[in-house]
Design a protein around this motif. Structure first.
Motif, PDB file in Angstrom:
ATOM      1  N   VAL A  93      -5.180  -8.437  -0.696  1.00  0.00           N
ATOM      2  CA  VAL A  93      -3.807  -7.963  -0.569  1.00  0.00           C
ATOM      3  C   VAL A  93      -3.810  -6.874   0.494  1.00  0.00           C
ATOM      4  CG1 VAL A  93      -1.857  -6.903  -1.765  1.00  0.00           C
ATOM      5  CG2 VAL A  93      -3.355  -8.489  -2.993  1.00  0.00           C
ATOM      6  N   PRO A  94      -3.016  -7.070   1.547  1.00  0.00           N
ATOM      7  CA  PRO A  94      -2.984  -6.070   2.620  1.00  0.00           C
ATOM      8  C   PRO A  94      -2.572  -4.691   2.110  1.00  0.00           C
ATOM      9  CG  PRO A  94      -1.825  -8.069   3.277  1.00  0.00           C
ATOM     10  CD  PRO A  94      -2.132  -8.196   1.823  1.00  0.00           C
ATOM     11  N   ALA A  95      -3.113  -3.660   2.739  1.00  0.00           N
ATOM     12  CA  ALA A  95      -2.820  -2.281   2.345  1.00  0.00           C
ATOM     13  C   ALA A  95      -1.325  -2.003   2.380  1.00  0.00           C
ATOM     14  CB  ALA A  95      -3.576  -1.311   3.254  1.00  0.00           C
ATOM     15  N   GLU A  96      -0.623  -2.592   3.335  1.00  0.00           N
ATOM     16  CA  GLU A  96       0.828  -2.372   3.430  1.00  0.00           C
ATOM     17  C   GLU A  96       1.521  -2.803   2.136  1.00  0.00           C
ATOM     18  OE1 GLU A  96       4.710  -4.403   5.520  1.00  0.00           O
ATOM     19  OE2 GLU A  96       2.767  -4.729   6.456  1.00  0.00           O
ATOM     20  N   ILE A  97       1.110  -3.928   1.585  1.00  0.00           N
ATOM     21  CA  ILE A  97       1.710  -4.424   0.342  1.00  0.00           C
ATOM     22  C   ILE A  97       1.361  -3.487  -0.814  1.00  0.00           C
ATOM     23  CG2 ILE A  97       1.767  -6.357  -1.289  1.00  0.00           C
ATOM     24  CD1 ILE A  97       3.109  -6.845   1.498  1.00  0.00           C
ATOM     25  N   VAL A  98       0.102  -3.112  -0.906  1.00  0.00           N
ATOM     26  CA  VAL A  98      -0.331  -2.192  -1.961  1.00  0.00           C
ATOM     27  C   VAL A  98       0.440  -0.881  -1.873  1.00  0.00           C
ATOM     28  CG1 VAL A  98      -2.282  -0.868  -2.862  1.00  0.00           C
ATOM     29  CG2 VAL A  98      -2.626  -3.238  -2.111  1.00  0.00           C
ATOM     30  N   ASN A  99       0.584  -0.345  -0.675  1.00  0.00           N
ATOM     31  CA  ASN A  99       1.296   0.927  -0.499  1.00  0.00           C
ATOM     32  C   ASN A  99       2.756   0.817  -0.894  1.00  0.00           C
ATOM     33  OD1 ASN A  99      -1.006   2.267   0.354  1.00  0.00           O
ATOM     34  ND2 ASN A  99      -0.620   1.826   2.509  1.00  0.00           N
ATOM     35  N   ARG A 100       3.393  -0.290  -0.560  1.00  0.00           N
ATOM     36  CA  ARG A 100       4.791  -0.484  -0.947  1.00  0.00           C
ATOM     37  C   ARG A 100       4.928  -0.523  -2.466  1.00  0.00           C
ATOM     38  NH1 ARG A 100       7.017  -5.551   2.179  1.00  0.00           N
ATOM     39  NH2 ARG A 100       8.880  -5.012   0.985  1.00  0.00           N
ATOM     40  N   LEU A 101       3.994  -1.200  -3.124  1.00  0.00           N
ATOM     41  CA  LEU A 101       4.018  -1.268  -4.583  1.00  0.00           C
ATOM     42  C   LEU A 101       3.768   0.108  -5.186  1.00  0.00           C
ATOM     43  CD1 LEU A 101       2.075  -4.607  -4.990  1.00  0.00           C
ATOM     44  CD2 LEU A 101       4.505  -4.253  -5.495  1.00  0.00           C
ATOM     45  N   LEU A 102       2.803   0.834  -4.644  1.00  0.00           N
ATOM     46  CA  LEU A 102       2.490   2.175  -5.142  1.00  0.00           C
ATOM     47  C   LEU A 102       3.643   3.150  -4.906  1.00  0.00           C
ATOM     48  CD1 LEU A 102      -1.240   2.548  -4.081  1.00  0.00           C
ATOM     49  CD2 LEU A 102      -0.339   2.185  -6.391  1.00  0.00           C
ATOM     50  N   ASP A 103       4.413   2.910  -3.842  1.00  0.00           N
ATOM     51  CA  ASP A 103       5.567   3.762  -3.552  1.00  0.00           C
ATOM     52  C   ASP A 103       6.760   3.461  -4.458  1.00  0.00           C
ATOM     53  OD1 ASP A 103       4.209   5.122  -1.570  1.00  0.00           O
ATOM     54  OD2 ASP A 103       5.070   3.955   0.080  1.00  0.00           O
ATOM     55  N   GLY A 104       6.626   2.448  -5.325  1.00  0.00           N
ATOM     56  CA  GLY A 104       7.674   2.146  -6.287  1.00  0.00           C
ATOM     57  C   GLY A 104       8.686   1.117  -5.835  1.00  0.00           C
ATOM     58  N   ASN A 163      10.412  -2.429  -5.411  1.00  0.00           N
ATOM     59  CA  ASN A 163      10.498  -3.503  -6.393  1.00  0.00           C
ATOM     60  C   ASN A 163       9.427  -4.563  -6.133  1.00  0.00           C
ATOM     61  OD1 ASN A 163      11.579  -6.327  -7.209  1.00  0.00           O
ATOM     62  ND2 ASN A 163      12.637  -4.866  -8.527  1.00  0.00           N
ATOM     63  N   PRO A 164       8.581  -4.857  -7.130  1.00  0.00           N
ATOM     64  CA  PRO A 164       7.488  -5.797  -6.908  1.00  0.00           C
ATOM     65  C   PRO A 164       7.944  -7.220  -6.596  1.00  0.00           C
ATOM     66  CG  PRO A 164       7.382  -4.858  -9.125  1.00  0.00           C
ATOM     67  CD  PRO A 164       8.533  -4.218  -8.419  1.00  0.00           C
ATOM     68  N   VAL A 165       9.065  -7.652  -7.152  1.00  0.00           N
ATOM     69  CA  VAL A 165       9.547  -9.004  -6.828  1.00  0.00           C
ATOM     70  C   VAL A 165       9.887  -9.074  -5.350  1.00  0.00           C
ATOM     71  CG1 VAL A 165      11.342 -10.728  -7.245  1.00  0.00           C
ATOM     72  CG2 VAL A 165      10.379  -9.442  -9.172  1.00  0.00           C
ATOM     73  N   ARG A 166      10.576  -8.082  -4.841  1.00  0.00           N
ATOM     74  CA  ARG A 166      10.941  -8.058  -3.424  1.00  0.00           C
ATOM     75  C   ARG A 166       9.690  -7.990  -2.541  1.00  0.00           C
ATOM     76  NH1 ARG A 166      15.065  -3.979  -2.612  1.00  0.00           N
ATOM     77  NH2 ARG A 166      16.498  -5.686  -2.907  1.00  0.00           N
ATOM     78  N   VAL A 167       8.745  -7.135  -2.918  1.00  0.00           N
ATOM     79  CA  VAL A 167       7.525  -6.972  -2.119  1.00  0.00           C
ATOM     80  C   VAL A 167       6.751  -8.283  -2.060  1.00  0.00           C
ATOM     81  CG1 VAL A 167       5.299  -5.786  -1.985  1.00  0.00           C
ATOM     82  CG2 VAL A 167       7.363  -4.497  -2.554  1.00  0.00           C
ATOM     83  N   GLU A 207      15.821  -7.595  -8.068  1.00  0.00           N
ATOM     84  CA  GLU A 207      15.207  -6.845  -6.971  1.00  0.00           C
ATOM     85  C   GLU A 207      15.873  -5.490  -6.743  1.00  0.00           C
ATOM     86  OE1 GLU A 207      15.007  -9.218  -3.438  1.00  0.00           O
ATOM     87  OE2 GLU A 207      13.425 -10.500  -4.251  1.00  0.00           O
ATOM     88  N   SER A 208      17.158  -5.398  -6.991  1.00  0.00           N
ATOM     89  CA  SER A 208      17.873  -4.133  -6.775  1.00  0.00           C
ATOM     90  C   SER A 208      17.788  -3.209  -7.989  1.00  0.00           C
ATOM     91  CB  SER A 208      19.336  -4.402  -6.434  1.00  0.00           C
ATOM     92  OG  SER A 208      20.011  -4.955  -7.559  1.00  0.00           O
ATOM     93  N   GLY A 209      17.222  -3.712  -9.088  1.00  0.00           N
ATOM     94  CA  GLY A 209      17.095  -2.899 -10.289  1.00  0.00           C
ATOM     95  C   GLY A 209      18.318  -2.919 -11.182  1.00  0.00           C
ATOM     96  N   LYS A 210      19.330  -3.725 -10.838  1.00  0.00           N
ATOM     97  CA  LYS A 210      20.527  -3.802 -11.673  1.00  0.00           C
ATOM     98  C   LYS A 210      20.237  -4.515 -12.985  1.00  0.00           C
ATOM     99  CE  LYS A 210      23.724  -3.627  -7.820  1.00  0.00           C
ATOM    100  NZ  LYS A 210      24.637  -4.386  -6.974  1.00  0.00           N
ATOM    101  N   LYS A 211      19.266  -5.439 -12.958  1.00  0.00           N
ATOM    102  CA  LYS A 211      18.842  -6.156 -14.161  1.00  0.00           C
ATOM    103  C   LYS A 211      17.329  -6.151 -14.208  1.00  0.00           C
ATOM    104  CE  LYS A 211      22.808  -9.095 -14.843  1.00  0.00           C
ATOM    105  NZ  LYS A 211      23.333 -10.427 -15.056  1.00  0.00           N
ATOM    106  N   ASP A 212      16.794  -6.157 -15.441  1.00  0.00           N
ATOM    107  CA  ASP A 212      15.349  -6.197 -15.611  1.00  0.00           C
ATOM    108  C   ASP A 212      14.794  -7.609 -15.455  1.00  0.00           C
ATOM    109  OD1 ASP A 212      15.124  -3.481 -16.066  1.00  0.00           O
ATOM    110  OD2 ASP A 212      15.375  -3.700 -18.230  1.00  0.00           O
ATOM    111  N   GLY A 213      15.561  -8.584 -15.804  1.00  0.00           N
ATOM    112  CA  GLY A 213      15.082  -9.965 -15.796  1.00  0.00           C
ATOM    113  C   GLY A 213      14.451 -10.286 -17.135  1.00  0.00           C
ATOM    114  N   SER A 214      14.826 -11.408 -17.699  1.00  0.00           N
ATOM    115  CA  SER A 214      14.258 -11.809 -18.985  1.00  0.00           C
ATOM    116  C   SER A 214      12.782 -12.144 -18.801  1.00  0.00           C
ATOM    117  CB  SER A 214      15.002 -13.035 -19.530  1.00  0.00           C
ATOM    118  OG  SER A 214      14.722 -14.171 -18.698  1.00  0.00           O
ATOM    119  N   VAL A 215      12.062 -12.192 -19.890  1.00  0.00           N
ATOM    120  CA  VAL A 215      10.642 -12.548 -19.826  1.00  0.00           C
ATOM    121  C   VAL A 215      10.485 -13.952 -19.244  1.00  0.00           C
ATOM    122  CG1 VAL A 215       8.564 -12.995 -21.194  1.00  0.00           C
ATOM    123  CG2 VAL A 215       9.998 -11.024 -21.727  1.00  0.00           C
TER     124      VAL A 215
END
Length: 117
Positions: free
Chosen positions: A47-58, A60-64, A91-99
């Motif tokens: 996984v490229p560092a750019e992707i990891v950094n985006r995830l670590l920065d908070g 949205n993982p679906v968008r990333v 992706e915008s955080g308006k909904k969590d998404g069902s399991v």
């Protein structure tokens, strides 16, 4: 190497530091070799560092992950059977998404569900 038996019968071994470090290095190298074999066989991915950094920065993982996979929201919607607006709300955080929805998204993005929640 020296053996020591504790009062409760446990056997301990004393060995030179250099020998201990050599053994630890062997274990580390074997572990790294297994990871590289899994990457080469397609069972794991880098996984490229750019992707990891985006995830670590908070971000949205679906968008990333969707972006990393080169998918549009419509592509992801088609792959999951979910609506594009619903994915957008996740992706915008308006909904969590069902399991169930998150499982479909994880499968389409080829990630573990834990990578998304």
């Amino acid at each position: 190497m020296q053996k020591i038996t504790t009062p409760n019968g446990e056997v301990l071994v004393v060995l030179p530091l250099a020998e201990y470090e050599r053994l630890v290095d062997q274990v580390d190298i074997a572990h790294a070799d297994r990871i590289m074999a899994d990457i080469e066989a397609g069972r794991e991915e880098r996984v490229p560092a750019e992707i990891v950094n985006r995830l670590l920065d908070g971000e949205n993982p679906v968008r990333v992950w969707r972006g990393h996979r080169g998918m549009s929201a419509r592509d992801l919607a088609a792959a999951t059977g979910l609506s594009a607006p619903y994915i957008s709300e996740i992706e915008s955080g308006k909904k969590d998404g069902s399991v169930a929805a998150m499982k479909k998204i994880a499968e389409a993005l080829k990630v573990d569900l834990d990578d998304l929640v």
